[in-house]
Design an enzyme around this catalytic site. Structure first.
Site, mmCIF file in Angstrom:
data_model
loop_
_atom_site.group_PDB
_atom_site.id
_atom_site.type_symbol
_atom_site.label_atom_id
_atom_site.label_comp_id
_atom_site.label_asym_id
_atom_site.label_seq_id
_atom_site.Cartn_x
_atom_site.Cartn_y
_atom_site.Cartn_z
ATOM 1 N N GLY A 75 0.770 -1.234 -0.140
ATOM 2 C CA GLY A 75 0.022 0.048 -0.065
ATOM 3 C C GLY A 75 0.886 1.264 -0.116
ATOM 4 N N SER A 77 0.523 -8.836 0.617
ATOM 5 C CA SER A 77 -0.001 -10.014 0.510
ATOM 6 C C SER A 77 0.538 -11.016 -0.520
ATOM 7 C CB SER A 77 -1.530 -10.124 0.457
ATOM 8 O OG SER A 77 -1.922 -9.525 -0.935
ATOM 9 N N GLU A 78 1.292 -10.323 -1.429
ATOM 10 C CA GLU A 78 1.928 -11.140 -2.660
ATOM 11 C C GLU A 78 3.290 -11.559 -2.272
ATOM 12 O OE1 GLU A 78 1.510 -8.081 -5.464
ATOM 13 O OE2 GLU A 78 -0.156 -9.131 -6.471
ATOM 14 N N HIS A 130 7.901 -7.637 -9.220
ATOM 15 C CA HIS A 130 6.440 -7.847 -9.797
ATOM 16 C C HIS A 130 5.927 -6.306 -10.267
ATOM 17 C CE1 HIS A 130 2.121 -8.540 -10.507
ATOM 18 N NE2 HIS A 130 1.993 -7.829 -9.047
HETATM 19 ZN ZN ZN Z 1 0.374 -7.136 -8.830
#
Ligand code: ZN
Length: 220
Positions: free
Chosen positions: A50, A79-80, A99
């Protein structure tokens, strides 16, 4: 392979911030999208959830263990995180994971398409193909279960419906591989638009030669 083992913490954080700002300048991430990590031993440095990549500073980088538990930092892990730690678990030569939602890569991911191109020598020497991992809710075991099938053989993968992920020895290398695929896809798109009927493929024996070059580089 040593990777970041002998690199001071502040330098690892500096490299993550530098790449985050490059991704932001290139328009590869929205305010809350994308994440970057680097592994040093069993410790993973990563961008927190965030937080704008534009406003990222070294002080905001957090560290987690290989299970994704916070070790250091004020902010929360994304969360990734499992998407990053699985790459480190699967490959000793990987010390950084990036990513993002690079637009051309993400268009392929949303269409659930792998990228295979017999036209560009660079594409075949560097990547062979970019596979598309089956959709799984971000951060959940169903998505992570897809990684062992592909990440051992490919440094850049699309995540269906979602975006792109690249691995490398450094964060700059992982980012550069994604940028390279993004640029190849831009040319692919322009060529298909301007010359939809022109056959541009290299002959099969040339593709074979380029594939052998890729495999040789990989096994070095
Ligand atoms: Zn993403």
């Amino acid at each position: 392979m040593a990777g970041y083992d002998n690199v001071p913490d502040y330098e690892i954080k500096r490299q993550i911030v530098e790449v985050a700002q490059m991704m932001n300048r290139k328009g590869l991430v929205g305010t809350y999208e994308g994440n970057i990590s680097a592994r040093k031993g069993d410790k993973v440095y990563e961008t927190p959830t965030g937080n704008s990549k534009e406003l990222l500073t070294e002080g905001k980088i957090i560290t987690v263990d290989m299970d994704g538990n916070l070790i250091e930092g004020e902010l929360k892990p994304t969360s990734e995180t499992p998407m990053h730690t699985i790459c480190y678990t699967l490959r000793d030569d990987v010390h950084a994971v990036v990513h993002c939602h690079a637009p051309y890569c993400t268009a392929f991911a949303q269409a659930n398409m792998e990228y295979v191109d017999k036209v560009s020598p660079e594409m075949n020497i560097l990547f062979g193909k970019v596979p598309c991992l089956k959709y799984g809710t971000p951060g959940t075991p169903e998505l992570i279960a897809e990684f062992p099938k592909y990440i051992k053989d490919y440094d850049v993968v699309f995540l269906a419906q979602h975006g792109v992920l690249g691995v490398g020895e450094t964060v700059l290398e992982a980012y550069s591989k994604i940028m390279s695929v993004e640029m190849l896809l831009q040319v692919y798109y322009i060529r298909k638009t301007l010359f939809p009927d022109v056959e541009c493929d290299l002959p099969a024996d040339e593709i074979e030669k380029l594939t052998q070059m890729r495999l040789k580089n990989r096994n070095k």
